[in-house]
Design an enzyme around this catalytic site. Structure first.
Site, PDB file in Angstrom:
ATOM      1  N   GLU A   1      -5.068   2.005   2.699  1.00  0.00           N
ATOM      2  CA  GLU A   1      -4.968   0.810   3.695  1.00  0.00           C
ATOM      3  C   GLU A   1      -5.148   1.137   5.185  1.00  0.00           C
ATOM      4  OE1 GLU A   1      -3.273  -2.279   6.105  1.00  0.00           O
ATOM      5  OE2 GLU A   1      -2.586  -0.048   5.823  1.00  0.00           O
ATOM      6  N   GLU A   2      -4.551   2.063   5.570  1.00  0.00           N
ATOM      7  CA  GLU A   2      -4.689   2.607   6.962  1.00  0.00           C
ATOM      8  C   GLU A   2      -5.838   2.777   7.636  1.00  0.00           C
ATOM      9  OE1 GLU A   2      -2.163   1.837   8.539  1.00  0.00           O
ATOM     10  OE2 GLU A   2      -0.228   2.216   7.536  1.00  0.00           O
TER      11      GLU A   2
ATOM     12  N   ASP B   1       3.294  -6.284   4.008  1.00  0.00           N
ATOM     13  CA  ASP B   1       2.981  -5.017   4.663  1.00  0.00           C
ATOM     14  C   ASP B   1       3.342  -5.337   6.325  1.00  0.00           C
ATOM     15  OD1 ASP B   1       2.132  -2.506   5.331  1.00  0.00           O
ATOM     16  OD2 ASP B   1      -0.064  -3.186   5.696  1.00  0.00           O
TER      17      ASP B   1
ATOM     18  N   HIS C   1       3.984   2.959  12.656  1.00  0.00           N
ATOM     19  CA  HIS C   1       3.054   4.201  12.737  1.00  0.00           C
ATOM     20  C   HIS C   1       3.757   5.281  13.788  1.00  0.00           C
ATOM     21  CE1 HIS C   1      -0.754   1.541  11.799  1.00  0.00           C
ATOM     22  NE2 HIS C   1      -0.037   1.752  10.867  1.00  0.00           N
TER      23      HIS C   1
ATOM     24  N   HIS D   1       0.738  -1.426   0.039  1.00  0.00           N
ATOM     25  CA  HIS D   1       0.117   0.045  -0.188  1.00  0.00           C
ATOM     26  C   HIS D   1       0.870   1.377   0.050  1.00  0.00           C
ATOM     27  CE1 HIS D   1       0.232   1.219   4.435  1.00  0.00           C
ATOM     28  NE2 HIS D   1       0.373  -0.225   4.638  1.00  0.00           N
TER      29      HIS D   1
ATOM     30  N   ASP E   1       6.367   1.013   6.496  1.00  0.00           N
ATOM     31  CA  ASP E   1       4.722   0.846   6.361  1.00  0.00           C
ATOM     32  C   ASP E   1       4.239   1.786   5.423  1.00  0.00           C
ATOM     33  OD1 ASP E   1       2.345   0.183   6.685  1.00  0.00           O
ATOM     34  OD2 ASP E   1       1.877   0.737   8.595  1.00  0.00           O
TER      35      ASP E   1
END
Ligand code: NAG
Ligand code: NAG
Ligand code: ZN
Length: 454
Positions: free
Chosen positions: A314-315, A342, A419, A263, A275
């Protein structure tokens, strides 16, 4: 080398169920050499550093994301891939981070290192706080009018992440705000953001492991804790983004698709290099390498179409992938294998590395033969049955064989950075992107060629 030669020479063919290993070993080794030490090595890292250094993080709704999409599409066209295009994903929930402050007021003042949780509404509240370890401890407290602080135990990502989406539940039980210890096994004062507060009326933020545990200790001493949450982050209506699609068109069965994916969107912290920039770079390098090899030797030109997709949104809950699935399930194309990466595009360093697999036992046996080619190349990798396939879950749920790559470092180490503001390309070491790309390139090459895959 000698032993290997004798082995091939003297073991009769009928011993092998499918002859996959024998048939594809030579080409696979060429692919592996090309990417890990040949002309293809170093390209994925360059591709990724250009993307993340020039565009930064790629949060849904940001100009960064849409400009990065344009840039990537332009590059894919220059690479000469087939059918390079984007497809719009409308009606996505947009949320904008503001300048947020979370501060202890009593028993002493200290600004906390916090990151609002996606979807959190704006607020300015000062309230007494209750620190708890898990949902069970809620029954020991009256949380009406209070800010609830979770200082939960890390129990692996999938079992711990539920605390980040506790705002709606706590609001219904009377809480006025929620702070969650970051969903991570390790911290250097790094709060980890993420999804979980969409639709909540009370503000929600994550705090660091260090500070959550400190608050728990302060409460254990019988002290009253008062916290102020000044949240300027806010939902901002809907927005539109785009998935990126590119192909190496199959020369015999172009409407049968082998899909590799990752993603392109990220959170608004760090660079989104881990990520999931690394996943994209690995997918890009896998397709790019097959394409370049095919230009020199037609044996590498796939019979079926090998497709790369870089999902958006995606998130916020696999929204780009879901849209693509919904709009493509009734076209003439047939997806015969789908994959995603991922959880860190890391080189496997030990046997905890695995392809999480969903599909039939027959397909698993074939995949196992492909993996044994990788194992012979000193890549420690096993196959594990799994129903958790991330962005490609929609296909997996329909019985389409799927793979989700998780290296040994994907289990814990990945979540040190996940994140956070520390999600920079610096995390990757030499060989990480190459080996991830090489694994996918070999899998895609063989499956796109196999007569008896399904
Ligand atoms: C925003 O998106 C949601 C969910 O996709 C949809 O139900 C809603 O109608 C959209 N709102 C507007 C104003 O377009
Ligand atoms: C919980 O606290 C609120 C506010 O102080 C109070 O109105 C309510 O009666 C309390 N509930 C219980 C079960 O004690
Ligand atoms: Zn991700």
């Amino acid at each position: 080398m000698i032993f290997y030669f004798i082995f091939i020479l003297f073991i009769p063919n009928f011993i092998f169920a499918d002859n996959i290993k024998q048939k594809y070993e030579t080409n696979s080794r060429q692919i592996l050499d090309y990417i890990t030490s040949g002309e293809g090595s170093g390209l994925a890292y360059k591709w990724l550093s250009d993307l993340v250094d020039e565009f930064g993080s790629r949060h849904l709704g940001s100009e960064n994301l849409e400009r990065a999409i344009d840039y990537v599409v332009d590059g894919l066209q220059k690479d000469g891939f087939d059918s390079v295009h984007t497809e719009e994903v409308p009606n996505l929930p947009w949320w904008v981070r503001g300048d947020d402050t979370v501060e202890i007021i009593e028993p002493r003042r200290q600004k906390l290192n916090a990151l609002a949780i996606d979807g959190s509404p704006p607020a300015d509240i000062t309230a007494e706080a209750v620190v708890i370890r898990d949902f069970d401890e809620l029954k020991d407290h009256n949380i009406t009018g209070k800010i609830v602080i979770f200082s939960e135990k890390w129990n692996g990502y999938s079992k711990t992440v539920k605390y980040r989406s506790s705002a709606k539940r706590l609001q219904n039980e009377g809480a006025v705000g929620v702070l969650v210890k970051s969903i991570a096994p390790f911290s250097l004062a790094t709060p980890h953001t993420g999804s979980g507060a969409t639709g909540s009326r009370i503000p929600a933020a994550t705090i660091t492991l260090e500070e959550a545990e400190m608050l728990y200790r302060i409460q254990s001493r019988g002290k009253r804790i008062v916290v102020r949450m000044l949240i300027n982050s806010h939902p901002n209506g809907n927005t539109t983004s785009r998935n990126i699609i590119f192909d190496i068109k199959g020369r015999e069965k172009p409407s049968e698709i082998v899909l590799l994916s990752g993603h392109i969107d990220s959170w608004d912290v760090g660079q989104g290099a881990l990520d999931d920039g690394g996943g994209l770079a690995a997918v890009w390098s896998a397709l790019h390498s097959i394409k370049r090899l095919a230009e020199k030797n037609p044996a590498f030109a796939p019979k079926r179409t090998i497709r790369g997709i870089f999902w958006t949104a995606e998130e916020q809950g696999l929204l780009g992938a879901e849209r693509y699935f919904e709009t493509h399930k009734n076209t003439g194309e047939k997806f015969i294998f789908v994959s995603e990466t991922d959880q860190g595009a890391f080189k496997p360093t030990n046997w905890h590395s695995a392809l999480q697999f969903s599909g039939t036992v027959e397909q698993m046996k074939r995949l196992d033969e492909i993996v044994s080619i990788l194992n012979d190349y000193h890549i420690p990798l096993s196959i594990q049955q799994s129903n958790s396939q991330g962005d490609v879950q929609f296909w997996s749920d329909q019985g389409i064989p799927s793979v989700n790559y998780i290296s040994d470092k994907g289990k814990d180490y990945y979540f040190y950075f996940h994140h956070t503001n520390a999600d920079y390309i610096t995390i990757f070491e030499e060989g990480d992107l190459e080996y991830t790309a090489a694994i996918f390139a070999v899998i895609a090459h063989v499956i796109a060629d196999l007569d008896n895959w399904l």
